[in-house]
Design an enzyme around this catalytic site. Structure first.
Site, short mmCIF file in Angstrom:
data_model
loop_
_atom_site.label_atom_id
_atom_site.label_comp_id
_atom_site.label_asym_id
_atom_site.label_seq_id
_atom_site.Cartn_x
_atom_site.Cartn_y
_atom_site.Cartn_z
N SER C 106 0.82 -1.21 0.00
CA SER C 106 0.00 0.00 0.00
C SER C 106 0.86 1.26 0.00
O SER C 106 1.96 1.29 0.58
CB SER C 106 -0.88 0.00 1.25
OG SER C 106 -1.51 1.25 1.43
N TYR C 130 -2.43 5.65 -4.30
CA TYR C 130 -3.44 6.71 -4.22
C TYR C 130 -2.86 7.92 -4.93
O TYR C 130 -1.69 8.26 -4.74
CB TYR C 130 -3.71 7.09 -2.76
CG TYR C 130 -4.49 6.08 -1.98
CD1 TYR C 130 -5.81 5.78 -2.30
CD2 TYR C 130 -3.93 5.44 -0.88
CE1 TYR C 130 -6.53 4.85 -1.57
CE2 TYR C 130 -4.64 4.51 -0.14
CZ TYR C 130 -5.95 4.22 -0.49
OH TYR C 130 -6.66 3.31 0.22
N THR C 156 -6.03 2.64 -6.84
CA THR C 156 -7.28 2.55 -6.08
C THR C 156 -8.23 3.64 -6.58
O THR C 156 -7.89 4.83 -6.53
CB THR C 156 -7.02 2.72 -4.59
OG1 THR C 156 -6.26 1.60 -4.13
CG2 THR C 156 -8.32 2.79 -3.81
N LYS C 226 -8.34 -0.90 -9.06
CA LYS C 226 -8.99 -1.56 -7.92
C LYS C 226 -10.20 -0.76 -7.48
O LYS C 226 -10.12 0.45 -7.29
CB LYS C 226 -7.99 -1.66 -6.77
CG LYS C 226 -8.56 -2.22 -5.47
CD LYS C 226 -7.46 -2.55 -4.48
CE LYS C 226 -8.03 -3.05 -3.17
NZ LYS C 226 -8.58 -1.96 -2.35
N HIS C 250 -13.69 -2.17 -1.23
CA HIS C 250 -12.76 -1.65 -0.23
C HIS C 250 -13.07 -2.20 1.16
O HIS C 250 -12.99 -1.49 2.17
CB HIS C 250 -12.80 -0.11 -0.24
CG HIS C 250 -11.48 0.54 0.08
ND1 HIS C 250 -10.77 1.28 -0.84
CD2 HIS C 250 -10.71 0.56 1.20
CE1 HIS C 250 -9.66 1.73 -0.29
NE2 HIS C 250 -9.59 1.31 0.93
#
Lengths: 284, 284, 284, 284
Positions: C106, C130, C156, C226, C250
């Site tokens: 992440s 992100y 994402t 995603k 999520h």
């Protein structure tokens, strides 16, 4: 304790009745699926309310087999009222008369039909019959009910054998010695009264539609069959000339797995065609 | 403690059995979805009861592969009965004979097939087989069962590997040292008996439909396949000439996520066409 | 405490983690309907198990965008692993490598990408991105990930704003002072790190499909989106030339009321047509 | 105690309000099936979220009967606000103005319409009307509301009689002596104020669609009918020339068994055809 709804009466009864009496009244057969589903099915009903109608004059009166009642709810036959109240079925008869509706007195009353009739003179009453192996007992009861002014004969069709209510078995349910099935005193020989106040196997499991003709030969009263759950049986009821049926699963106390009374998808057309034939739905 | 229904026996067992034994009997695989659904599916069944039939003569007898049983319920194969009762499978055999129904003795019995046969001479019994990697073990068991008068051979098809029953893992389930899988004594080398009394991975996961022919070569007994859950497999069973199938998800102890046995929507036509072929539904 | 299934790990974590950390990991958005439905939807799946297949050789290997993994489950991107374990994402990377599957690291890791890469050299890893308002931050991260050997870029798409996780608000969730979002150190000015370790509103809510072209200009890595939950968006993903999508809500942490990932009725045909395109389903 | 969501406010109110006040606010009619279903129906709604849209500029403004509100939620008419807060409806009016949405002030306010109007000058407000048997009372209220700048007249259609809210009966609900229905002071003779602060049976159950014309003769305000639950009544509303309807089951406080407001399957086409006609959905 404010008595605001039926649930309040139920909670009161559970609190103050002896466990053996409460268990008897609350019983369902086996796993109680049908008993519980009887309640749940009501909760699933949805209304489509219409607005801005003049509802200043409300009239809930209706007729049942030609007799007016003040609202479309009657009192189903149930036994052993003295378990709940010393006055027994006499109180029930008085209440039904006061409310202007029909009381169906059970064969298994702890007051006699005479006592019930005398408790509420002029009340609108039917008599509920179980047919015993000893047909003389049943014949006498039918004729006595007619003579006492009962206005209908309700034959219970769903109890060839008694459902297995587990708590009654666990409690070894017996009527207390000071209570009697008054309508059946002296009707049976011997002393064994272990099956809900009667000798074991005293009910006749061989009753068929042909016995409707036998009942017809005993009485001029309208005959109503209680316990019908299928379209096919409703049609048979019409064909055998009965005056009404009561849709009922016996409060879930007989065949566990029977559908909820109020959700029963029976085709009602046959049972309600004739003007003088009745159709009731029963929570017992 | 009155024993009124199966739930009462279950509660009694949970109270008096060692936790490790209770957990073994009560186990489902993984999340127990299928085990729990097995029960719930029964509760969703609704009857359409018909009234006023003469039910004074009740006859629950039926036939299973040509043999009469007194009512349409048999005893599915389950192992390790000594965990519940010192007499083990001998008691079960006696009870099945007394009730006039079929007892399927498990490969994993804690009594030997001889002991079971001797406990209830003349009883109606089938033998349930797991096929081991060591085929000699399985062959010997089949031939012994036939010689002892067992009347059917039930092949369990849904256990190529053992389902993960979480409490058994947590408890480190082991047979107590004084209990043995009597039918398998001396069958395996080494001392590791950690998988339900057997060496790990002793079952043969390569078994296919062709092995039905191998079984047929070993015995004249009718062959019944237990664990069928699809129409396709039922058809394969017919095509491979077996005499019966038992619809079962192994009591939810094998594949979690399998459908409830009683709600399985398998097309039964193939499995029940032939007069001498059997079809059973199994709660285990 | 035996660790037999995921629920055991969950119970262990709830018992031993600080409440603020457990609440963060367990959180769903708003009423948690979607989070809870994610689990329930799995339980409603029913298998149709087939019997008597040779299952002695089991092979769970599969490929994801051309790379073999040992079984069809990967590790979705989640942040803040040091909240659970001092070693943080380094442990996760080692575990993923040991299990032979893909680990998606992440943006919000508490270890840097270098540390993660060094912890499990040669492991199969993707990097989850992100996009921040400060695009230079995002560009640098993508290029660093590629340089460190990450093999895929996961964008994402379902977090233009952060979902409202009530317990995090109630707990005033903050990263403990000794933990940092290592990949974003020095990326933002000022000291306010009140939104999950970042300045408030640092994420860019204006990201659209056109930004896929921007990402493509930064890297040769395959791009996976995603958070896709509709057929329409899956088709847009194909049209914009991405190499894969991950169906995900999520973990129910973003839009409460989104469908369960596993029951999502999206038409998958578009997303899986091309041989080299991936399709994953994500529990996060 | 952090106030993060509506449930937190609800828990706070339950904790700090006198039981009689909490019970009044939380009440549903009879078994509360409809009240509870109102909440459950929301939880069953599933979104189909689309990704990668530019959502940096969010605009929740909309119009209701031509007037802009800042987001599509208004404040339904409810009575007795002083039970929760000494400032009563004045606070509610200020809050609605601050949030830029519509406040529908109830006939049964514990502040007068003048006080409400003065508390938030220039706020967007409608007035909710119950029609009393004493029509002079209702006429005066309508004309006063218009004079005070209220911009719409909401006729509640689903309360010809008050629903049976069991806890209110059990609690013997009465307004505390220091609270008054300010809009109705001096409107009724005698001292009996036992039905929610009014004389029993003061509402007019004979109101019909024709009374819309009477209301129209009293005011130039747009007329909105609250409590419509069927397509047929929506069509009648259009035919009688009203400017809007509010779909509502009165928060489940009136007819138990009515459908959930949000799941009501009414055909909305008729009610929303005309550009200047409004359609709202009400949680009360």
């Amino acid at each position: 304790m404010a008595m605001v709804c039926l649930l309040d009466f139920e909670a009161y009864a559970e609190k103050y009745l002896p466990k053996i009496a409460w268990d008897f009244f609350a019983a369902g057969a086996d796993e109680c699926s049908t008993r519980d589903e009887n309640i749940l099915a009501y909760k699933r009903i949805r209304f489509r309310p219409r607005m801005l109608r003049d509802v200043s004059m409300l009239d809930t009166r209706t007729k049942i087999l030609g007799t007016e009642i003040s609202f479309p709810v009657g009192i189903a036959p149930t036994g052993f009222h003295q378990l709940a109240c010393p006055d027994g079925e006499k109180s029930t008869a008085r209440a039904a008369k006061a409310m202007g509706t029909c009381y169906i007195a059970s064969t298994y009353s702890t007051c006699s039909l005479e006592e019930i009739a005398a408790a509420a003179p002029g009340g609108f009453r039917w008599f509920q019959l179980y047919i015993h192996r000893n047909r003389a007992v049943s014949r006498q009861l039918v004729q006595q009910a007619e003579a006492l002014g009962f206005q209908g004969l309700v034959l219970t069709a769903d109890l060839p054998y008694t459902g297995k209510r587990r708590n009654d078995v666990r409690n070894g349910f017996q009527l207390p010695p000071h209570m009697k099935l008054k309508n059946l005193e002296g009707a049976f020989e011997g002393n064994d009264r272990s099956e809900y106040g009667l000798p074991p196997n005293s009910l006749d499991p061989s009753v068929t539609w042909d016995d409707i003709y036998w009942l017809r030969s005993l009485t001029h009263l309208p005959i109503i069959i209680k316990g019908i759950l299928t379209k096919e049986d409703a049609e048979l009821a019409v064909r055998h000339g009965v005056q009404g049926i009561i849709v009922s699963n016996h409060g879930g106390r007989q065949l566990d797995g029977a559908p909820a009374t109020v959700s029963e998808k029976m085709d009602h057309s046959s049972g309600t065609k004739s003007g003088n034939r009745g159709y009731c739905q029963c929570s017992r």
